[in-house]
Write an enzyme that holds these catalytic residues in place. Sequence first.
Site, PDB file in Angstrom:
ATOM      1  N   HIS A 193      71.872  93.844  35.997  1.00 54.46           N
ATOM      2  CA  HIS A 193      70.964  92.806  35.500  1.00 54.46           C
ATOM      3  C   HIS A 193      70.593  91.782  36.560  1.00 54.46           C
ATOM      4  O   HIS A 193      69.484  91.271  36.587  1.00 54.46           O
ATOM      5  CB  HIS A 193      71.571  92.093  34.296  1.00 54.46           C
ATOM      6  CG  HIS A 193      70.690  91.013  33.747  1.00 54.46           C
ATOM      7  ND1 HIS A 193      70.802  89.703  34.135  1.00 54.46           N
ATOM      8  CD2 HIS A 193      69.639  91.063  32.884  1.00 54.46           C
ATOM      9  CE1 HIS A 193      69.872  88.986  33.516  1.00 54.46           C
ATOM     10  NE2 HIS A 193      69.155  89.782  32.752  1.00 54.46           N
ATOM     11  N   HIS A 223      69.472  96.660  24.452  1.00 54.26           N
ATOM     12  CA  HIS A 223      69.410  95.673  25.536  1.00 54.26           C
ATOM     13  C   HIS A 223      70.618  95.829  26.455  1.00 54.26           C
ATOM     14  O   HIS A 223      71.747  95.571  26.043  1.00 54.26           O
ATOM     15  CB  HIS A 223      69.383  94.281  24.905  1.00 54.26           C
ATOM     16  CG  HIS A 223      69.286  93.149  25.858  1.00 54.26           C
ATOM     17  ND1 HIS A 223      70.298  92.236  26.022  1.00 54.26           N
ATOM     18  CD2 HIS A 223      68.294  92.777  26.706  1.00 54.26           C
ATOM     19  CE1 HIS A 223      69.925  91.338  26.919  1.00 54.26           C
ATOM     20  NE2 HIS A 223      68.723  91.639  27.355  1.00 54.26           N
TER      21      HIS A 223
END
Length: 311
Positions: free
Chosen positions: A49, A7
């Site tokens: 992100h 992740h």
Amino acid sequence: MTIIIAHRGASGYLPEHTLSAVAFAYALGADFIEQDVVLSKDSHPIVLHDIHLDQVTNVKDKFPHRSRADGRWYARDFDLLELKLLTVNERAHLDGSGAVFSKRFPYGQGNFQIPTLQEEIDLIKGLNQSTGRNVGIYPEIKKPAWHMQEGVDISKLVLEVLSKNDYRSPTDSIFLQCFDSKELKRIKNTLNSSLRLIQLIGNNTWNESDDDYNLMLTRQGVKNISSYAVGVGPYLQLLYQASVANNNIQPTIFNQFVRENNLLMHPYTFRADTVPLAFEDFSEMVIWFSDTLKVDGMFTDFVDKTVNLLK
Ligand code: CA
């Protein structure tokens, strides 16, 4: 078999989405490495992100006068050359109160940059050649409707990069994910991609898209997803109900709907330093999801710890 998805790279150990975090995730044994993708002003797909720069870089110091009226700094307002002048740090709170995970990599230390999607692919493919492994990529199209308002088609540009790098077919080592169901359908039906698509499922309060995620959790909602995606990526709290009284953890009915439709289940995010109260510790959590729920993949900040538990 449960695949391990790094992740944002090895984000438990190094600032998220940096090439160092990618190389480390690779070395720790990830099967896939995730890239969140947004566009620069000159429309380069970069790995970041947020559409904002202020929580993970020193943009406020470097370009103090380039925020928008809302007081935020947007990646979309900077050319790639300018973005490359920024240093990436551990994710920090917006209010200036420091790192979100205070025990992780020291805030503000190191010399890390924002990579382009192409740079990350080059690194992973290069390592695949030198190690003989076949680690995949797992890009996420971030905020497609917002990018469209900005006048750019992020999915089209990302698909061009992927295609150029031979990620084109469902057998290639890639999953493509998005929170926006309309965009996933457009990727499949209008942009004619045959890549394996994953529908991310969030909480309506996060404003990730104009989808109603409560509807996606119903039997009909899951059936709809199966018309365009091969799997779902829900946040892990959607998958269990915990009864504190008798210390019992049960799967939610959503799991059954996902199985009925033969969809893959890739929940997020497994963090050794933030374990939900329902579970005693990280180990109990990972083992419950792998043995009881038999998930097909796990997004984790801690690749090595997750790999070891699954052995
Ligand atoms: Ca993501």
